[in-house]
Design an enzyme around this catalytic site. Structure first.
Site, PDB file in Angstrom:
ATOM      1  N   ASP A   1      27.547  15.781 -70.958  1.00 10.79           N
ATOM      2  CA  ASP A   1      26.556  15.355 -69.981  1.00 10.79           C
ATOM      3  C   ASP A   1      26.503  13.829 -70.055  1.00 10.79           C
ATOM      4  O   ASP A   1      26.943  13.232 -71.054  1.00 10.79           O
ATOM      5  CB  ASP A   1      25.205  15.979 -70.322  1.00 10.79           C
ATOM      6  CG  ASP A   1      24.081  15.434 -69.473  1.00 10.79           C
ATOM      7  OD1 ASP A   1      24.211  15.452 -68.237  1.00 10.79           O
ATOM      8  OD2 ASP A   1      23.081  14.954 -70.047  1.00 10.79           O
TER       9      ASP A   1
ATOM     10  N   ASP B   1      23.618  11.242 -68.732  1.00  7.40           N
ATOM     11  CA  ASP B   1      22.357  10.590 -69.080  1.00  7.40           C
ATOM     12  C   ASP B   1      21.721  11.233 -70.302  1.00  7.40           C
ATOM     13  O   ASP B   1      21.377  12.423 -70.288  1.00  7.40           O
ATOM     14  CB  ASP B   1      21.375  10.673 -67.901  1.00  7.40           C
ATOM     15  CG  ASP B   1      21.879   9.947 -66.671  1.00  7.40           C
ATOM     16  OD1 ASP B   1      21.398   8.838 -66.419  1.00  7.40           O
ATOM     17  OD2 ASP B   1      22.760  10.484 -65.978  1.00  7.40           O
TER      18      ASP B   1
END
Length: 255
Positions: free
Chosen positions: A46, A48
């Protein structure tokens, strides 16, 4: 392959509405051995709060919007837990506006327009994640990104940080018709890698990441060191493993 219908506007704004549509992840005790047995392997992250710390830049936009409305700036530490949800989370915390409020879409557009103008000023690797990426590259293990951040922000950000050509694949929130927690983004990334799902590990700091990865068939590591915006405790996400610090990934992903 039958084409998927486009995501409804509410799902595009709040993909967490899909959470109940997918089975609850279940930890698999033998995940490490099964992944290591694959002749070709990869790791997906992922963006952020997992690979990159974008909280200061996202929080800076939120504070600009507060200041434009005569409100005092909030500490970035107070905004950080909401950063995994992007504009939705920032507007919720900074202005008290929920995703289904009548004024939300206009505020979201304002937020994203400001963010696009200067989206990498303060963004850096999450602690020790630069070492993790360097370790994977030294071992010739491809790595990539699956994020709910839209392409118009993700690709310029990765170019600014000179990561765009290092990532083997990059799948964004609008690359496929659905965003996480739907499994389609992970399935798409796995397909681009040309690997079976069991050859891929996905690392993420939100329950939706684990749910998306589990239902795409890959293995999952919960990044407890990240923003972790989910109301569900990390231990209850059903991940195959938990990394409490970024450096824990060096051991979890070791040969």
């Amino acid at each position: 392959m039958t084409a998927q219908p486009p995501a409804q506007p509410s799902l595009a704004t709040n993909p967490d509405l899909q959470t109940a549509d997918w089975p609850m992840p279940v930890p698999r005790a033998d995940w490490r051995d099964r992944w290591a047995a694959q002749p070709r392997r990869a790791v997906l992250f992922d963006l952020d709060g997992t690979l990159l710390d974008t909280a200061a830049d996202l929080g800076g936009v939120a504070n600009t919007m507060r200041e434009n409305r005569g409100l005092p700036a909030l500490p970035i530490s107070e905004l950080r837990p909401y950063a995994s949800k992007g504009a939705r989370g920032m507007l919720q915390k900074a202005l008290g506006v929920e995703w289904n409020a009548p004024e939300f879409e206009a505020l979201r557009t304002e937020f994203l327009d400001i963010y696009q103008q200067d989206l990498s000023r303060h963004t850096r690797f999450m602690p020790d994640l630069e070492l993790v990426i360097a370790d994977l590259e030294a071992r010739h293990l491809p790595w990539g990104i699956v994020t709910n951040k839209y392409e118009r922000f993700t690709h310029p950000l990765l170019r600014d940080l000179r990561l765009d050509k290092r990532a083997a694949v990059t799948v964004c929130g609008d690359t496929t018709p659905f965003a996480k927690p739907h499994p389609q983004p992970l399935k798409h990334a796995i397909g681009l890698l040309g690997l079976p799902a069991e050859a891929v590990i996905y690392v993420g700091d939100d329950f939706r990441d684990v749910q998306s990865g589990f239902n795409a068939g890959c293995y999952n590591i919960a990044a407890a060191f990240g923003f972790c915006s989910s109301d569900r405790p990390v231990a209850d996400w059903g991940a195959d493993a938990i990394a409490h610090q970024g450096k824990d990934l060096l051991e979890l992903l070791a040969d």
